[in-house]
Design an enzyme around this catalytic site. Sequence first.
Site, PDB file in Angstrom:
ATOM      1  N   GLY A   1       0.875  -1.172   0.000  1.00 14.97           N
ATOM      2  CA  GLY A   1       0.000   0.000   0.000  1.00 14.97           C
ATOM      3  C   GLY A   1       0.913   1.223   0.000  1.00 14.97           C
TER       4      GLY A   1
ATOM      5  N   ALA B   1       0.838   4.274   1.031  1.00 20.30           N
ATOM      6  CA  ALA B   1       1.065   5.086   2.240  1.00 20.30           C
ATOM      7  C   ALA B   1       2.006   4.348   3.196  1.00 20.30           C
ATOM      8  CB  ALA B   1      -0.260   5.388   2.931  1.00 20.30           C
TER       9      ALA B   1
ATOM     10  N   CYS C   1      -8.999  -3.383  -4.546  1.00 24.74           N
ATOM     11  CA  CYS C   1      -7.736  -3.613  -3.837  1.00 24.74           C
ATOM     12  C   CYS C   1      -7.892  -3.270  -2.353  1.00 24.74           C
ATOM     13  CB  CYS C   1      -6.602  -2.828  -4.497  1.00 24.74           C
ATOM     14  SG  CYS C   1      -4.956  -3.311  -3.916  1.00 24.74           S
TER      15      CYS C   1
ATOM     16  N   ASP D   1      -1.424   4.982  -6.149  1.00 29.00           N
ATOM     17  CA  ASP D   1       0.021   4.857  -5.917  1.00 29.00           C
ATOM     18  C   ASP D   1       0.740   6.089  -6.434  1.00 29.00           C
ATOM     19  OD1 ASP D   1      -0.773   1.981  -5.549  1.00 29.00           O
ATOM     20  OD2 ASP D   1       1.384   1.917  -5.154  1.00 29.00           O
TER      21      ASP D   1
ATOM     22  N   LYS E   1       1.536  11.627  -3.171  1.00 28.92           N
ATOM     23  CA  LYS E   1       1.349  10.625  -4.220  1.00 28.92           C
ATOM     24  C   LYS E   1       1.275  11.268  -5.603  1.00 28.92           C
ATOM     25  CE  LYS E   1      -0.603   7.223  -1.160  1.00 28.92           C
ATOM     26  NZ  LYS E   1      -1.837   6.816  -0.475  1.00 28.92           N
TER      27      LYS E   1
HETATM   28  C1  RUB Z   1      -1.973  -1.252  -3.353  1.00 27.22           C
HETATM   29  C2  RUB Z   1      -2.848  -0.304  -4.080  1.00 27.22           C
HETATM   30  C3  RUB Z   1      -3.549   0.724  -3.244  1.00 27.22           C
HETATM   31  C4  RUB Z   1      -2.706   1.998  -3.229  1.00 27.22           C
HETATM   32  C5  RUB Z   1      -3.235   3.018  -2.215  1.00 27.22           C
HETATM   33  O1  RUB Z   1      -1.194  -2.034  -4.229  1.00 27.22           O
HETATM   34  O2  RUB Z   1      -2.943  -0.289  -5.293  1.00 27.22           O
HETATM   35  O3  RUB Z   1      -4.797   1.030  -3.798  1.00 27.22           O
HETATM   36  O4  RUB Z   1      -1.368   1.694  -2.889  1.00 27.22           O
HETATM   37  O5  RUB Z   1      -3.146   2.481  -0.913  1.00 27.22           O
HETATM   38  P1  RUB Z   1      -0.176  -3.116  -3.578  1.00 27.22           P
HETATM   39  P2  RUB Z   1      -3.079   3.443   0.362  1.00 27.22           P
HETATM   40  O6  RUB Z   1      -0.985  -4.047  -2.744  1.00 27.22           O
HETATM   41  O7  RUB Z   1       0.428  -3.771  -4.780  1.00 27.22           O
HETATM   42  O8  RUB Z   1       0.839  -2.347  -2.762  1.00 27.22           O
HETATM   43  O9  RUB Z   1      -4.322   4.280   0.291  1.00 27.22           O
HETATM   44  O10 RUB Z   1      -3.062   2.523   1.543  1.00 27.22           O
HETATM   45  O11 RUB Z   1      -1.841   4.248   0.250  1.00 27.22           O
END
Ligand code: RUB
Length: 306
Positions: A26, A28, A132, A201, A237
């Site tokens: 993720g 973040a 996701c 991302d 981001k």
């Molecule tokens: C995670 C993904 C999430 C973003 C945002 O991909 O696509 O939607 O990273 O997440 P992966 P957040 O599982 O391949 O890392 O809002 O937690 O930053």
Amino acid sequence: MMGLEEFEGLSPREIAEKIESMEIRGAADIARAGAYALNRSVKEYPGDDLEGLKAELESCAEMLRSTRPTAVSLKNAIEYVMHTGAEDTQELKEKIKKNSSEFVEKSLQAGDDIAEYGGKRINDGDVILTHCNSSMALGAIKYAWDEGKEISVIATESRPKKQGYITVRELSDHGVPVTLIVDSAVRYKMEEVDKVYVGADTIASNGAVINKIGTSQVALCAHESRVPVSVCAETYKFSRETAFGDLVEIEERDASEIADPEEFPGVQISNPVFDATPSEYIDSIITEEGVISPGGAYRIIKEMER
Ligand code: RUB
């Protein structure tokens, strides 16, 4: 969302390995983990050779950057922490420590603000579709639920790594009614959906959103059904480099995440794990600075310069 205590005791190399293997995942969480790792790398540096310390820091940054190429959040976190000048090792260590904890604090605060702004835009009775596992999108959904709104969520499985399982467990533990679907059921289910909430991302200067593979299909289906798509994302981001023509690298992960290549001799297996959703399929981007249209991405990028 992972707090710093979850990285406690891990070496920079261990953190990089966990990011690469997606134990820490993720955009973040990987950004905060990266900020923490840089502080760890200078903290234990022995002696007072400033150039040696700088080299150590740069090699740690390089190791972190090479883990996951798509999320600009990680690169921006590294840049934030390393944006410093120092006369001696002690000063450099202190500045890195300060920047690292400042980044983490800002990131957590941004998450709280986005949850509030995004949560307020969810109406009582809404059915939200998410893809996701985005801590930012889920923060907004949980905020709306905590405000007493009777909402429910449809969550995609998100092949091949099935981050949707994390999403449904997290929402269900929070009390939010949630339905798990396979990715290919999105268009069929869209007639039940009031809003789509996803994370990001990377956001490009033209407002395109790079998020988990399949997000663009979700957005396309939502567009067809006039369902608004909101992207919950902190300003770190947004990719400054895209304003100067750079393209966002889409991570291609191992084929074995999809199927055992030995079972399919002679067949190529392709596993791109992110895609780009064009700005015309996005209604709003919810940042800690406020809710903007994708057309506001360039302004955010210009304001990022410090
Ligand atoms: C995670 C993904 C999430 C973003 C945002 O991909 O696509 O939607 O990273 O997440 P992966 P957040 O599982 O391949 O890392 O809002 O937690 O930053």
